[in-house]
Write a protein that holds these residues in place. Structure first.
Motif, mmCIF file in Angstrom:
data_model
loop_
_atom_site.group_PDB
_atom_site.id
_atom_site.type_symbol
_atom_site.label_atom_id
_atom_site.label_comp_id
_atom_site.label_asym_id
_atom_site.label_seq_id
_atom_site.Cartn_x
_atom_site.Cartn_y
_atom_site.Cartn_z
ATOM 1 N N ASP A 140 -182.651 142.177 22.536
ATOM 2 C CA ASP A 140 -181.262 142.019 22.085
ATOM 3 C C ASP A 140 -181.250 141.147 20.834
ATOM 4 O O ASP A 140 -182.178 140.375 20.578
ATOM 5 C CB ASP A 140 -180.424 141.352 23.180
ATOM 6 N N TYR A 308 -174.865 143.903 26.995
ATOM 7 C CA TYR A 308 -175.115 144.408 25.642
ATOM 8 C C TYR A 308 -174.135 143.768 24.655
ATOM 9 O O TYR A 308 -174.531 143.332 23.563
ATOM 10 C CB TYR A 308 -174.972 145.935 25.595
ATOM 11 N N GLY A 311 -175.051 140.278 23.900
ATOM 12 C CA GLY A 311 -176.307 140.163 23.159
ATOM 13 C C GLY A 311 -176.276 140.714 21.752
ATOM 14 O O GLY A 311 -177.261 140.571 21.014
ATOM 15 N N HIS A 312 -175.141 141.366 21.354
ATOM 16 C CA HIS A 312 -175.097 142.009 20.041
ATOM 17 C C HIS A 312 -173.821 141.769 19.241
ATOM 18 O O HIS A 312 -173.870 141.719 18.001
ATOM 19 C CB HIS A 312 -175.282 143.529 20.190
#
Length: 356
Positions: A140, A308, A311-312
């Protein structure tokens, strides 16, 4: 080497792919004898662009059938080659992955091992150039924040992706590690690894299954017309990725891994702005950036997990690409040029009546 009928012989696996087709073209233009593999020569959509390249360079392109999952199927194509470019890799969109190990990891690992077996058995091979990804460096984006200077560099290996969490990155990581282990176990051939970011640019093969083509498809088709979520990407032009492979094969001092990506990341919103400058009437492209809160709330409905998103979303970092510039001689073209060429190619291959 341009124009030499007796240039070195090279094998490119997966020749109908997005990167491989450009690599085949660049090698032919440099005078190589090129062999390339496809799963089936009976698939006209996949094979037609390669046959056209062969006709433009008579007698210098050979097409072979080979399957990543069939042991020994690359042996004939590798025989007599001095360099092997292993570009082919299974790719599925995340929503199509039912079983990460079965659908991604085993094909990537078995495919790499089958190509490594062909390299071992072809005594003429001196160099293997492996196509990996920046995803074999980090899982990530949050991982990069723990790297020195919060900057992406080749010295790290992805330790956070798993079969369940980002199986594509995990598959590329274990396949790359298997290749490094095979190189270390012998001293006849050397390996160089190319780790590109999100690959953009014009496609020579409309039937390609590249992940980057799918991702930009969503932008071009209007999935984000209401606003661009704050996701950014490490980007690379497909022509530079192919050139990096050629340099990795030709330069005697090339070694280890090379990140091939622009020094600065590009967001969905920046992509849209660059395209809107030239296509201002396209109503499918987002004109604004979305705040983070609706992405956190609505993301799961679009297949994005909260992990997700955490982490982004909103995370950007610099990319240390100095080795690709200094050791491979790459010059990165402006992202706007890459995007415009990508969009023009997309319209040619997938044009709709409403495209502006």
């Amino acid at each position: 080497m341009s124009g030499r009928p007796d240039g070195p012989t090279a094998l490119v696996t997966g020749g109908s792919g997005f990167v491989a087709a450009h690599l085949v073209r660049q090698l032919l233009e440099r005078g190589y004898q090129v062999r390339t593999t496809v799963r089936s020569t009976a698939n006209p959509a996949k094979v037609a662009p390669l046959r056209a390249l062969g006709e433009a360079h008579p007698g210098r392109l050979g097409l072979f059938e080979a399957d990543l999952l069939t042991e020994g199927s690359f042996d004939e194509a590798a025989k007599g080659c001095s360099v092997v470019f292993h570009v082919a890799s299974p790719f599925l969109m995340p929503e199509k992955i039912k079983d990460g190990r079965r659908d991604m990891v085993e094909p990537a690992l078995r495919g790499t091992r089958n190509v490594l077996g062909a390299v071992e058995r072809a005594e003429s091979v001196e160099r293997l150039v492996l196509t990996s990804t920046v995803g074999a460096i980090f899982g990530d984006y949050a991982d990069v924040e723990r790297m020195d200077g919060r900057t992406l560099s080749e010295t790290y290996v992805n330790t956070t992706s798993t079969v369940e969490n980002n199986p594509y990155h995990y598959a590329k990581t274990v396949a790359e590690q298997a290749a490094w282990e095979a190189e270390a176990a012998q001293d006849r051939w050397r390996m160089v690894c190319v780790n590109p970011g999100l690959i953009l640019g014009p496609s020579l093969t409309p039937a390609s299954d590249s992940g980057s083509l799918f991702l930009l498809d969503e932008l071009f088709k209007g999935y984000f017309f209401y606003g661009a979520p704050d996701f950014s990407f490490t980007t690379a032009d497909v022509r530079e990725v192919a050139a990096a492979h050629v340099a990795a094969a030709e330069r005697p001092g090339a070694h280890g891994r090379y990140i091939v990506a622009a020094a600065e990341m590009t967001s969905f919103h920046q992509m849209a702005k660059a395209l809107l400058k030239h296509h201002p009437r396209n109503l499918r492209l987002p004109r604004t950036a979305l705040p983070h809160w609706p992405v956190r709330i609505l993301g799961p409905a679009f297949g994005l997990t909260q992990d997700y998103i955490r982490g982004h979303l909103g995370i950007r970092f610099p990319v240390d690409n100095h080795r690709s510039i200094e050791e491979l001689g790459l010059t990165y073209r402006p992202i706007e040029e890459t995007l415009l060429d990508h969009y023009r190619s997309w319209r040619e291959h997938r044009s709709t009546p409403h495209a502006a």
